[in-house]
Design an enzyme around this catalytic site. Sequence first.
Site, PDB file in Angstrom:
ATOM      1  N   ASP A 185       0.815  -1.207   0.000  1.00  0.00           N
ATOM      2  CA  ASP A 185       0.000   0.000   0.000  1.00  0.00           C
ATOM      3  C   ASP A 185       0.854   1.265   0.000  1.00  0.00           C
ATOM      4  O   ASP A 185       0.734   2.097   0.878  1.00  0.00           O
ATOM      5  CB  ASP A 185      -0.915  -0.057   1.242  1.00  0.00           C
ATOM      6  N   TYR A 482      -6.818  -3.732  12.269  1.00  0.00           N
ATOM      7  CA  TYR A 482      -7.619  -2.581  11.832  1.00  0.00           C
ATOM      8  C   TYR A 482      -9.085  -2.791  12.185  1.00  0.00           C
ATOM      9  O   TYR A 482      -9.961  -2.675  11.337  1.00  0.00           O
ATOM     10  CB  TYR A 482      -7.401  -2.336  10.326  1.00  0.00           C
TER      11      TYR A 482
HETATM   12  C1  GCB Z   1      -1.441  -2.410   6.546  1.00  0.00           C
HETATM   13  C2  GCB Z   1      -0.130  -2.315   5.858  1.00  0.00           C
HETATM   14  C3  GCB Z   1       0.230  -0.886   5.508  1.00  0.00           C
HETATM   15  C4  GCB Z   1      -1.013  -0.169   4.986  1.00  0.00           C
HETATM   16  C5  GCB Z   1      -2.051  -0.135   6.078  1.00  0.00           C
HETATM   17  C6  GCB Z   1      -3.367   0.494   5.609  1.00  0.00           C
HETATM   18  O1  GCB Z   1      -1.775  -3.375   7.145  1.00  0.00           O
HETATM   19  O2  GCB Z   1       0.920  -2.924   6.560  1.00  0.00           O
HETATM   20  O3  GCB Z   1       1.243  -0.901   4.554  1.00  0.00           O
HETATM   21  O4  GCB Z   1      -0.732   1.118   4.536  1.00  0.00           O
HETATM   22  O5  GCB Z   1      -2.339  -1.427   6.484  1.00  0.00           O
HETATM   23  O6  GCB Z   1      -3.563   1.676   5.803  1.00  0.00           O
HETATM   24  O7  GCB Z   1      -4.160  -0.223   5.019  1.00  0.00           O
END
Ligand code: GCB
Length: 612
Positions: A185, A482
Site C-alpha cells: 500500500d 484494523y
Molecule cells: C497495513 C499495511 C500498511 C497499509 C495499512 C493500511 O496493514 O501494513 O502498509 O498502509 O495497512 O492503511 O491499510
Amino acid sequence: PLDGGMLFPQESSFREVKELNGLWDFRADGSPNRNEGFEKAWHKRRLAETGPVIEMPVPASYNDITQDPTLRDFIGWVWYEREVFVPARWISDEGTRVVLRVGSAHYYSIVWVNGEKVTEHEGGHLPFEAEISSLIRKEPTKPCRITIAVNNTLTLETLPPGTIQYMNDSSRYPDGFFVQNIDFDFFNYAGIHRSVLLYTTPKVHVDDISVETNFMDNTGLVRYKVSVQGGFNNTLNITLMDKDGHFVASSNGSSGGLKVVDVKLWWPYLMHENPGYLYSMKVHLIAVSETSTYEDEYTLPVGIRTINVTNTQFLINNKPFYFHGVNKHEDSDIRGRGFDWPLIVKDFNLMKWLGVNSFRTSHYPYAEEILQMCDRHGIVVIDECPGVGIKDIRSFRNASLSHHLVVMDELVRRDKNHPSVVMWSVANEPASEMPPAEFYFKTLIEHTKALDQTRPVTYVTIAAADMDKGGPYVDVVCANSYFAWYFDQGRLDIIPLQLSTHFENWYRKYQRPIIQSEYGADAVPGLHMDPPMMFTEEYQNALLQSYHDVFDQKRNQYFIGELIWNFADFMTSQGIYRVVGNKKGIFTRQRQPKAAAFLLRKRYWRLANETG
Ligand code: GCB
C-alpha cells in the site's frame, strides 16, 4: 556470505568523499519492449547524443518531477547520466582506491563508467558500490562519464514482489497494454533515491568493522572485529574516546575487547536524562607491503547497550522498554522517496515533540543518515527489510527465498553497528497462513539470527494467532489490526472485545511479548462529524482512544508497545480505497498536525513518565 564490507563513506585524513548529487541527464526508455537502450547501447556514448534528455535531480524519485503522467506511472528502464571531474591526485596516486557508491536505487541497477560496466545490483533501499580506480586511470585527462540504468519492474522474485499483467482483449485494450499488480500500500516510487558518491580509501584499507557491546555493573565492554583489504604487515590500533574526545581505552589487532570503566550507557530518548550517548571508536591502520606503506583511519560511533527479550518484556540495559512510537515512510511531495535533509530533520523534531521513543522502518530500510540520527537522539528502531506484499503463494518459492536471504545479508551488513537498531523485521504482513510460510519464515529467521546473535528477530503479521504459521520462530509478536476500519466499519464499540481477544489468543499460543505494530484510521484533514464517522478527524481520534484503553489494560502483562499507522499521510497507487494516498497519518503529508497528533502527544508524554 557477502563479499566485503559496506561502511558508510566517511572523510578522514586518509579518505575523501565527493557527492555527485544535483542534475543528471535522464531518459525513460519508452520503446515498446523497453529495451532500446540496450539494443542501441546508450551507455557507449553521451546520453544526449542518443536521443532527447531531460534534467533529473538526484536524489529523488523521478515520478512526480514532471507533468507527464507516463513518467509518473512508468515501468521499465530509465537512464541517468552525468560527467564528473575526478581530482588529478586521485588518479596520479596509485595507492588511492576510488569507489563509486549508490546509496539506493529502485529497483534493479546497472552502472557503467566511460561505457564499461562496473556493477549491477538487485534491490532498492540498500547501497551498492564498485571500485573504479583502474578505469579512471585509463583516460586520466577526460571527465569520467557515469551511466546508471534503473528498472523498477517487480516480479515474484523481487522484494517487494509484484507482477505484470498484459490485457489481451483487443476490443477493450490497445496492443501491449499492461498493469502492474502489487500487494503493498504505497506508491512504487522509482529512480535514484539516495546520494551517489565517489569516495577514496587507501589501496590497503579498513574494509569492515563489527562491534558488539555489553556491560556489567559499571564496566562496559566493546568487542570488535576489523577486516582489512590487502597489505602484508598490517598494524591496527583501536582507540575508544568518549563524547568529549577523551581517551577511554585502546587495543590492537583485528579483533579484541575494549573495557570501559564508569561506562555511560546508550539509552533511549525519554528513558534517561542523557539519551543516545555515543563513544567514538577510531580504527587506525598502518600497512607495510614490499614496496609501500599505507595508512588509513575510520571512526565508528559506538553506543554501549544490551537487548534482551523475556516472555513478557523487552529489556534495554536490563530495564523494561515500552515502545511508544510510529510507523513511517520515506515519502513526501515532489521528491517521492528521495533523500531530503530538511524533511528528515523536520520529522525528528515532530517525533520528539510527540514524545516518540521508537519507530519501525515500514516497509523497507531507511537511509543510513536517518539511523545515525536515531543513534544520536536515542530513537529506537525496528529495522524492516523490503519483504512487504508477500501474498501470492508463488512468492514463497525457493528463488524468492534465496533473494530474501541475500537482502537480509545486505541489511545486517549495513546496519549491524547502530545501537538504535534493536530488532530486525524480516517482512510485513505476508500471507503467513499459507502452508509454505512455515518453512519460509523458519529459514529466514534462523538465517537472520545466525548473522546477528545480539538482536531479536520478528516479522509483522496481520494473521490471527490460530492461522499464522511463522509465529513459533519470532522473538516478539508484532501484530497489526484494523478493527472498526476494514472490518465492522464504523463500529468503534467492538474494539475493546475484539482487541482483547486477539491479544489473549496470541499470548496464550506463544507466550511472547506483543507489540501493536500498526493500528489506525484514515482521516481527511478538516473533515468533522460528531458523533464520529469514518474519515473524520473525530473518528480517527475515537478509534485511537479505544485502542489505547485496551493497551493500558495489557501494559503490565505482556503488552510492550504501540506504533501508530502512520506518522504522516503518504502516496499510494490509485484505487477506490485511497483519496490521493493513504490518510492514516496523524500529520498530513506536508507534516501539519491533525487532531490525533495532539491526542498522541498527550499520551506519549504521559507514557514516558509512567514507563521511563
Ligand atoms: C497495513 C499495511 C500498511 C497499509 C495499512 C493500511 O496493514 O501494513 O502498509 O498502509 O495497512 O492503511 O491499510
